[in-house]
Structure formats: structure tokens, C-alpha cells
Design an enzyme around this catalytic site. Structure first.
Site, short mmCIF file in Angstrom:
data_model
loop_
_atom_site.label_atom_id
_atom_site.label_comp_id
_atom_site.label_asym_id
_atom_site.label_seq_id
_atom_site.Cartn_x
_atom_site.Cartn_y
_atom_site.Cartn_z
N ASN A 1 0.84 -1.20 0.00
CA ASN A 1 0.00 0.00 0.00
C ASN A 1 0.87 1.25 0.00
O ASN A 1 1.94 1.29 0.62
CB ASN A 1 -1.05 0.00 1.12
CG ASN A 1 -0.50 -0.27 2.50
OD1 ASN A 1 0.56 -0.86 2.66
ND2 ASN A 1 -1.24 0.16 3.51
N ILE A 2 0.41 2.24 -0.74
CA ILE A 2 1.14 3.50 -0.93
C ILE A 2 0.16 4.63 -0.60
O ILE A 2 -0.77 4.89 -1.37
CB ILE A 2 1.66 3.63 -2.37
CG1 ILE A 2 2.57 2.44 -2.72
CG2 ILE A 2 2.40 4.95 -2.56
CD1 ILE A 2 2.93 2.33 -4.19
N GLU A 3 0.37 5.25 0.56
CA GLU A 3 -0.61 6.24 1.03
C GLU A 3 -0.27 7.64 0.51
O GLU A 3 0.79 7.86 -0.08
CB GLU A 3 -0.68 6.20 2.55
CG GLU A 3 -1.19 4.84 3.02
CD GLU A 3 -1.46 4.76 4.52
OE1 GLU A 3 -0.95 5.61 5.28
OE2 GLU A 3 -2.19 3.83 4.90
N CYS B 1 -4.04 0.61 -2.60
CA CYS B 1 -3.93 -0.60 -1.79
C CYS B 1 -2.85 -1.51 -2.38
O CYS B 1 -2.52 -1.41 -3.57
CB CYS B 1 -5.25 -1.37 -1.79
SG CYS B 1 -6.58 -0.58 -0.89
N GLU C 1 -3.04 -4.58 -3.18
CA GLU C 1 -3.57 -5.43 -4.25
C GLU C 1 -3.54 -4.71 -5.59
O GLU C 1 -3.19 -5.28 -6.62
CB GLU C 1 -5.01 -5.84 -3.93
CG GLU C 1 -5.18 -6.67 -2.67
CD GLU C 1 -5.42 -5.84 -1.42
OE1 GLU C 1 -4.79 -4.76 -1.27
OE2 GLU C 1 -6.23 -6.27 -0.59
N CYS D 1 -10.31 -4.71 -0.31
CA CYS D 1 -11.40 -3.72 -0.22
C CYS D 1 -12.27 -3.82 -1.47
O CYS D 1 -11.92 -4.48 -2.45
CB CYS D 1 -10.84 -2.31 -0.04
SG CYS D 1 -10.26 -1.57 -1.59
N CYS E 1 -10.58 -2.80 -4.81
CA CYS E 1 -9.64 -3.83 -5.29
C CYS E 1 -10.37 -5.06 -5.82
O CYS E 1 -9.93 -5.68 -6.80
CB CYS E 1 -8.67 -4.22 -4.18
SG CYS E 1 -7.49 -2.91 -3.80
N1 THU Z 1 -5.35 -1.47 2.46
C1 THU Z 1 -4.76 -2.30 1.55
O1 THU Z 1 -3.66 -2.02 1.07
N2 THU Z 1 -5.42 -3.43 1.19
C2 THU Z 1 -6.59 -3.85 1.75
O2 THU Z 1 -7.08 -4.90 1.37
C3 THU Z 1 -7.22 -3.05 2.79
C4 THU Z 1 -6.66 -1.69 3.01
C5 THU Z 1 -4.59 -0.27 2.92
C6 THU Z 1 -5.11 1.05 2.47
C7 THU Z 1 -4.56 1.96 3.56
O3 THU Z 1 -3.22 2.31 3.21
C8 THU Z 1 -4.52 1.10 4.79
O4 THU Z 1 -4.59 -0.25 4.34
C9 THU Z 1 -5.66 1.37 5.76
O5 THU Z 1 -6.89 1.29 5.11
#
Ligand code: THU
Length: 139
Positions: free
Chosen positions: A48-50, A59, A61, A92, A95
Site C-alpha cells: 500500500n502507498i498512502e 492498496c 492489491e 477492499c 480492489c
Molecule cells: N489497504 C490495503 O492495502 N489493502 C486492503 O485490502 C485493505 C486496506 C490499505 C489502504 C490503507 O493504506 C490502509 O490499508 C488502511 O486502510
């Protein structure tokens, strides 16, 4: 569900855990890693890259899927997801929709907790009646 060996599940979770190390998560501190396996046996990893604006966050995925699709991959065998959670992490909704574009409904989705304990689903049960190209037919 498409057949997948325990050995392969463990292998993909190991790769997903490596990807989790690369997470860029200054806002949530919640790391996620994903590993997709293609029809030809290649693996693509994502984290994940915020983002400060939150909504542009990718996310794990989607990072993995978009890397693979960019490289020309169009067929996928399985995806494994591992996070920092005590509970198994399922993709999510966004995804799930991205996965549905490229993956069969019987594709295994391996959802692990932080220690690698996992639950197995097939994509079609996570996103039944996905919106697909055929749904855009107007005539
Ligand atoms: N996130 C994912 O990378 N994959 C998921 O299946 C659920 C959520 C990440 C998004 C965000 O960076 C952090 O988790 C909190 O939601």
C-alpha cells in the site's frame, strides 16, 4: 475454486510479506503486502502507498495488479494478501472490482493475518455480480 497447493499458498504469502516491508504508510501505519501469480507462473508484488490527500492511496492489491497489467499480464492464477492485522485481510471493494476485470470468479484469494494464518476465498464470492464490460452494452 481453482486448485492451489498448500506449498504455493505458503510461497505466495512469503512473497506478500516481503512486499509488506515496502509499504509507504505515514498516515495509517498499517502495512499491507500482496502477491499475484500470473498464468505463466510469474509473481508481481505490491504494497500500500498512502497519500496526504488520502483518496489517492493505492492498496497493496492494486499496486501489484497494475504492475502486472503494465507488464502485459492478462491472466492470473491467485492473489495473496498479508497485513499487520490480527485478523485476515480481505481486499477492499475497489480492489475486488479491479481483480474482477482480469481474474476469473473461481480464482483463489488468500487472505492472511499478520502471522500468515489464512482464509481462502474465491473472487466470485467476494464480489458477486461484478460490473463488467458486458454490462456496458447499450444495443
Ligand atoms: N489497504 C490495503 O492495502 N489493502 C486492503 O485490502 C485493505 C486496506 C490499505 C489502504 C490503507 O493504506 C490502509 O490499508 C488502511 O486502510
Amino acid at each position: 475454486m481453482k486448485n492451489i497447493h498448500e506449498f504455493e499458498i505458503k510461497n505466495m504469502l512469503r512473497l506478500a510479506a516481503e512486499a509488506r516491508e515496502r509499504a509507504y504508510v505515514p498516515y495509517s501505519g498499517f502495512r499491507v503486502g500482496a502477491c499475484v501469480k500470473t498464468g505463466s507462473g510469474a509473481y508481481y508484488l505490491g504494497c500500500n502507498i498512502e497519500n496526504a490527500a488520502f483518496t489517492p492511496t493505492s492498496c497493496a492489491e492494486r499496486t501489484a495488479m497494475f504492475k502486472a497489467v503494465y507488464e502485459g499480464e492478462r491472466y492470473f492464477e491467485a492473489i495473496a494478501i498479508i497485513s499487520d492485522s490480527l485478523n485476515c485481510t480481505a481486499p477492499c471493494g475497489v480492489c475486488r472490482q479491479v481483480l474482477a476485470e482480469f481474474c476469473d470468479p473461481d480464482m483463489p484469494v488468500i487472505c492472511a493475518d499478520k502471522d500468515g494464518n489464512y482464509e481462502l476465498f474465491e473472487l466470485g464470492e467476494l464480489l458477486p455480480i461484478a460490473f463488467m464490460k458486458k454490462d456496458m452494452q447499450t444495443v
